[in-house]
Design a protein around this motif. Structure first.
Motif, PDB file in Angstrom:
ATOM      1  N   ALA A   1      23.971  75.301  52.822  1.00  0.00           N
ATOM      2  CA  ALA A   1      24.253  74.116  52.006  1.00  0.00           C
ATOM      3  C   ALA A   1      25.636  73.597  52.341  1.00  0.00           C
ATOM      4  CB  ALA A   1      24.148  74.440  50.516  1.00  0.00           C
ATOM      5  N   SER A   2      25.854  72.328  52.072  1.00  0.00           N
ATOM      6  CA  SER A   2      27.166  71.711  52.290  1.00  0.00           C
ATOM      7  C   SER A   2      27.927  71.670  50.973  1.00  0.00           C
ATOM      8  CB  SER A   2      26.986  70.288  52.816  1.00  0.00           C
ATOM      9  OG  SER A   2      26.375  69.471  51.810  1.00  0.00           O
ATOM     10  N   ALA A   3      29.200  71.315  51.044  1.00  0.00           N
ATOM     11  CA  ALA A   3      30.013  71.206  49.838  1.00  0.00           C
ATOM     12  C   ALA A   3      29.447  70.155  48.896  1.00  0.00           C
ATOM     13  CB  ALA A   3      31.453  70.868  50.221  1.00  0.00           C
ATOM     14  N   THR A   4      28.928  69.078  49.445  1.00  0.00           N
ATOM     15  CA  THR A   4      28.348  68.026  48.615  1.00  0.00           C
ATOM     16  C   THR A   4      27.127  68.546  47.861  1.00  0.00           C
ATOM     17  OG1 THR A   4      29.078  66.325  50.166  1.00  0.00           O
ATOM     18  CG2 THR A   4      27.327  65.720  48.635  1.00  0.00           C
ATOM     19  N   MET A   5      26.279  69.281  48.539  1.00  0.00           N
ATOM     20  CA  MET A   5      25.094  69.845  47.912  1.00  0.00           C
ATOM     21  C   MET A   5      25.475  70.858  46.826  1.00  0.00           C
ATOM     22  SD  MET A   5      22.992  70.368  51.470  1.00  0.00           S
ATOM     23  CE  MET A   5      21.647  71.307  50.768  1.00  0.00           C
ATOM     24  N   LEU A   6      26.480  71.677  47.127  1.00  0.00           N
ATOM     25  CA  LEU A   6      26.910  72.693  46.176  1.00  0.00           C
ATOM     26  C   LEU A   6      27.590  72.086  44.955  1.00  0.00           C
ATOM     27  CD1 LEU A   6      28.337  75.294  48.703  1.00  0.00           C
ATOM     28  CD2 LEU A   6      26.327  75.613  47.250  1.00  0.00           C
ATOM     29  N   ALA A   7      28.337  71.021  45.178  1.00  0.00           N
ATOM     30  CA  ALA A   7      29.051  70.372  44.073  1.00  0.00           C
ATOM     31  C   ALA A   7      28.078  69.937  42.986  1.00  0.00           C
ATOM     32  CB  ALA A   7      29.844  69.182  44.602  1.00  0.00           C
ATOM     33  N   ALA A   8      26.930  69.426  43.390  1.00  0.00           N
ATOM     34  CA  ALA A   8      25.936  68.978  42.415  1.00  0.00           C
ATOM     35  C   ALA A   8      25.350  70.157  41.641  1.00  0.00           C
ATOM     36  CB  ALA A   8      24.819  68.226  43.142  1.00  0.00           C
ATOM     37  N   LYS A   9      25.253  71.315  42.288  1.00  0.00           N
ATOM     38  CA  LYS A   9      24.657  72.488  41.651  1.00  0.00           C
ATOM     39  C   LYS A   9      25.608  73.187  40.684  1.00  0.00           C
ATOM     40  CE  LYS A   9      21.280  73.701  45.225  1.00  0.00           C
ATOM     41  NZ  LYS A   9      20.813  74.758  46.158  1.00  0.00           N
ATOM     42  N   VAL A  10      26.881  73.272  41.083  1.00  0.00           N
ATOM     43  CA  VAL A  10      27.832  74.032  40.263  1.00  0.00           C
ATOM     44  C   VAL A  10      28.662  73.153  39.340  1.00  0.00           C
ATOM     45  CG1 VAL A  10      27.955  75.834  42.012  1.00  0.00           C
ATOM     46  CG2 VAL A  10      29.642  73.998  42.035  1.00  0.00           C
ATOM     47  N   GLY A  11      28.513  71.844  39.457  1.00  0.00           N
ATOM     48  CA  GLY A  11      29.220  70.940  38.555  1.00  0.00           C
ATOM     49  C   GLY A  11      30.704  70.832  38.804  1.00  0.00           C
ATOM     50  N   LEU A  12      31.099  70.870  40.075  1.00  0.00           N
ATOM     51  CA  LEU A  12      32.506  70.735  40.446  1.00  0.00           C
ATOM     52  C   LEU A  12      32.661  69.618  41.463  1.00  0.00           C
ATOM     53  CD1 LEU A  12      33.582  74.465  40.969  1.00  0.00           C
ATOM     54  CD2 LEU A  12      34.258  72.978  39.076  1.00  0.00           C
ATOM     55  N   PRO A  13      33.857  69.009  41.554  1.00  0.00           N
ATOM     56  CA  PRO A  13      34.093  67.998  42.598  1.00  0.00           C
ATOM     57  C   PRO A  13      33.944  68.614  43.986  1.00  0.00           C
ATOM     58  CG  PRO A  13      35.818  67.935  40.922  1.00  0.00           C
ATOM     59  CD  PRO A  13      35.023  69.178  40.671  1.00  0.00           C
ATOM     60  N   ARG A  14      33.506  67.799  44.939  1.00  0.00           N
ATOM     61  CA  ARG A  14      33.295  68.294  46.301  1.00  0.00           C
ATOM     62  C   ARG A  14      34.574  68.876  46.880  1.00  0.00           C
ATOM     63  NH1 ARG A  14      34.252  66.163  51.138  1.00  0.00           N
ATOM     64  NH2 ARG A  14      34.790  64.129  50.239  1.00  0.00           N
ATOM     65  N   GLN A  15      35.725  68.242  46.590  1.00  0.00           N
ATOM     66  CA  GLN A  15      36.995  68.737  47.124  1.00  0.00           C
ATOM     67  C   GLN A  15      37.302  70.150  46.613  1.00  0.00           C
ATOM     68  OE1 GLN A  15      36.433  65.855  45.714  1.00  0.00           O
ATOM     69  NE2 GLN A  15      37.142  64.201  47.085  1.00  0.00           N
ATOM     70  N   LYS A  16      36.973  70.374  45.336  1.00  0.00           N
ATOM     71  CA  LYS A  16      37.208  71.704  44.752  1.00  0.00           C
ATOM     72  C   LYS A  16      36.293  72.739  45.388  1.00  0.00           C
ATOM     73  CE  LYS A  16      39.438  74.034  41.535  1.00  0.00           C
ATOM     74  NZ  LYS A  16      40.929  74.133  41.528  1.00  0.00           N
ATOM     75  N   VAL A  17      35.040  72.362  45.624  1.00  0.00           N
ATOM     76  CA  VAL A  17      34.093  73.267  46.271  1.00  0.00           C
ATOM     77  C   VAL A  17      34.570  73.598  47.685  1.00  0.00           C
ATOM     78  CG1 VAL A  17      31.753  73.497  47.183  1.00  0.00           C
ATOM     79  CG2 VAL A  17      32.117  72.539  44.904  1.00  0.00           C
ATOM     80  N   ASN A  18      35.054  72.590  48.394  1.00  0.00           N
ATOM     81  CA  ASN A  18      35.581  72.808  49.746  1.00  0.00           C
ATOM     82  C   ASN A  18      36.730  73.802  49.741  1.00  0.00           C
ATOM     83  OD1 ASN A  18      34.307  71.625  51.986  1.00  0.00           O
ATOM     84  ND2 ASN A  18      34.913  69.574  51.332  1.00  0.00           N
ATOM     85  N   TYR A  19      37.579  73.701  48.742  1.00  0.00           N
ATOM     86  CA  TYR A  19      38.721  74.615  48.606  1.00  0.00           C
ATOM     87  C   TYR A  19      38.228  76.068  48.495  1.00  0.00           C
ATOM     88  CZ  TYR A  19      42.442  77.165  46.190  1.00  0.00           C
ATOM     89  OH  TYR A  19      43.365  78.113  45.814  1.00  0.00           O
ATOM     90  N   HIS A  20      37.236  76.269  47.652  1.00  0.00           N
ATOM     91  CA  HIS A  20      36.694  77.618  47.468  1.00  0.00           C
ATOM     92  C   HIS A  20      35.963  78.098  48.717  1.00  0.00           C
ATOM     93  CE1 HIS A  20      37.855  78.020  43.325  1.00  0.00           C
ATOM     94  NE2 HIS A  20      37.185  76.938  42.954  1.00  0.00           N
ATOM     95  N   LEU A  21      35.250  77.208  49.369  1.00  0.00           N
ATOM     96  CA  LEU A  21      34.521  77.582  50.578  1.00  0.00           C
ATOM     97  C   LEU A  21      35.467  78.032  51.686  1.00  0.00           C
ATOM     98  CD1 LEU A  21      31.715  74.866  50.824  1.00  0.00           C
ATOM     99  CD2 LEU A  21      31.460  77.267  50.189  1.00  0.00           C
ATOM    100  N   LYS A  22      36.598  77.368  51.801  1.00  0.00           N
ATOM    101  CA  LYS A  22      37.577  77.743  52.822  1.00  0.00           C
ATOM    102  C   LYS A  22      38.129  79.145  52.559  1.00  0.00           C
ATOM    103  CE  LYS A  22      39.003  73.046  54.083  1.00  0.00           C
ATOM    104  NZ  LYS A  22      40.078  72.037  54.040  1.00  0.00           N
ATOM    105  N   ALA A  23      38.332  79.463  51.275  1.00  0.00           N
ATOM    106  CA  ALA A  23      38.815  80.800  50.928  1.00  0.00           C
ATOM    107  C   ALA A  23      37.766  81.850  51.272  1.00  0.00           C
ATOM    108  CB  ALA A  23      39.148  80.859  49.436  1.00  0.00           C
ATOM    109  N   LEU A  24      36.511  81.568  50.978  1.00  0.00           N
ATOM    110  CA  LEU A  24      35.427  82.496  51.307  1.00  0.00           C
ATOM    111  C   LEU A  24      35.268  82.657  52.819  1.00  0.00           C
ATOM    112  CD1 LEU A  24      32.801  81.266  48.682  1.00  0.00           C
ATOM    113  CD2 LEU A  24      33.950  83.489  48.676  1.00  0.00           C
ATOM    114  N   GLU A  25      35.434  81.543  53.545  1.00  0.00           N
ATOM    115  CA  GLU A  25      35.288  81.580  54.999  1.00  0.00           C
ATOM    116  C   GLU A  25      36.415  82.383  55.644  1.00  0.00           C
ATOM    117  OE1 GLU A  25      34.336  78.498  58.691  1.00  0.00           O
ATOM    118  OE2 GLU A  25      35.266  77.734  56.849  1.00  0.00           O
ATOM    119  N   ARG A  26      37.623  82.262  55.107  1.00  0.00           N
ATOM    120  CA  ARG A  26      38.765  83.003  55.662  1.00  0.00           C
ATOM    121  C   ARG A  26      38.523  84.505  55.640  1.00  0.00           C
ATOM    122  NH1 ARG A  26      42.068  79.325  52.907  1.00  0.00           N
ATOM    123  NH2 ARG A  26      42.332  80.831  51.204  1.00  0.00           N
ATOM    124  N   HIS A  27      37.789  84.942  54.650  1.00  0.00           N
ATOM    125  CA  HIS A  27      37.557  86.381  54.490  1.00  0.00           C
ATOM    126  C   HIS A  27      36.176  86.810  54.976  1.00  0.00           C
ATOM    127  CE1 HIS A  27      41.305  87.064  52.358  1.00  0.00           C
ATOM    128  NE2 HIS A  27      41.082  85.948  51.692  1.00  0.00           N
TER     129      HIS A  27
END
Length: 208
Positions: free
Chosen positions: A32-58
């Motif tokens: 899924a993309s950040a846009t797709m996830l944003a709709a599911k978790v109820g967060l702005p796409r930019q915020k989802v991207n922030y979390h995804l980058k942290a998960l990807e780093r690790h």
């Protein structure tokens, strides 16, 4: 995607335990993309991207593909595993040590053994993956219903005797080319489903 991944890095463990990021990992069992996830978790796409980058780093999520949409490149991500186990290695300074107070009848000693099992098998899985070699293990999982505490005690004694006999039969100290293996056998009350809380209370009371 792996069935189970072992988290040994403390920073990765901290990232995975964040409620929002844990939810994203769950949602990313499918790409899924950040846009797709944003709709599911109820967060702005930019915020989802922030979390995804942290998960990807690790190493908890990975890039599957990039899609170009106008002037925007959409990154499609996926979790690196369907589920994760945090190894005691991530909390090494306070990891349980079963050698401190071995007691076959102690639930806390059993927990310490289980933690060591997770740590050791996690380390072996990581090493086998790096070496691209299979890992030989064996496990049995089942349930038994005892009619009484006396039956349970008798079962434990017979089980211990049987395992001791097998170890004596197959253990070859100093065998050339041999490899040490660890044997862990555990018996504990089964945890009832959420639909049977009364049974859960009864089991806990009996074992206290």
């Amino acid at each position: 995607m792996l069935d189970v991944a072992v988290i040994e890095d403390p920073a990765a463990a901290e990232v995975s335990l964040d409620p929002v990021r844990a939810r994203l990992l769950s949602e990313l069992s499918r790409p899924a993309s950040a846009t797709m996830l944003a709709a599911k978790v109820g967060l702005p796409r930019q915020k989802v991207n922030y979390h995804l980058k942290a998960l990807e780093r690790h190493g908890l999520v990975e890039l599957v593909e990039e899609r170009r949409k106008g002037n925007v490149t959409e990154r499609v991500m996926r979790a690196t595993a369907a589920s994760y186990v945090i190894s005691p290695v991530a909390l090494d300074a306070v990891a349980p040590d079963p050698s401190r107070s071995p007691d076959q009848l102690s639930a806390r000693w059993l927990l310490a053994l289980a933690a060591k099992l997770v740590r050791d098998v996690g380390t072996l899985i990581t090493g086998a993956a790096r070496a691209r070699k299979p890992l030989a293990t064996f496990a049995i999982d089942g349930e038994i219903r005892f009619a009484s505490a006396a039956d349970r005690a008798a079962f434990a004694q017979e089980l211990a005797a049987a395992v001791t006999a097998l170890v004596g039969k197959y253990h070859h100290e100093g065998a050339e080319g041999g490899r040490d293996h660890r044997v862990v056998v555990a018996v504990h009350p089964a945890v009832p489903s959420a639909a049977a809380p009364a049974e859960a209370d009864r089991s806990t009371t009996q074992e206290t």
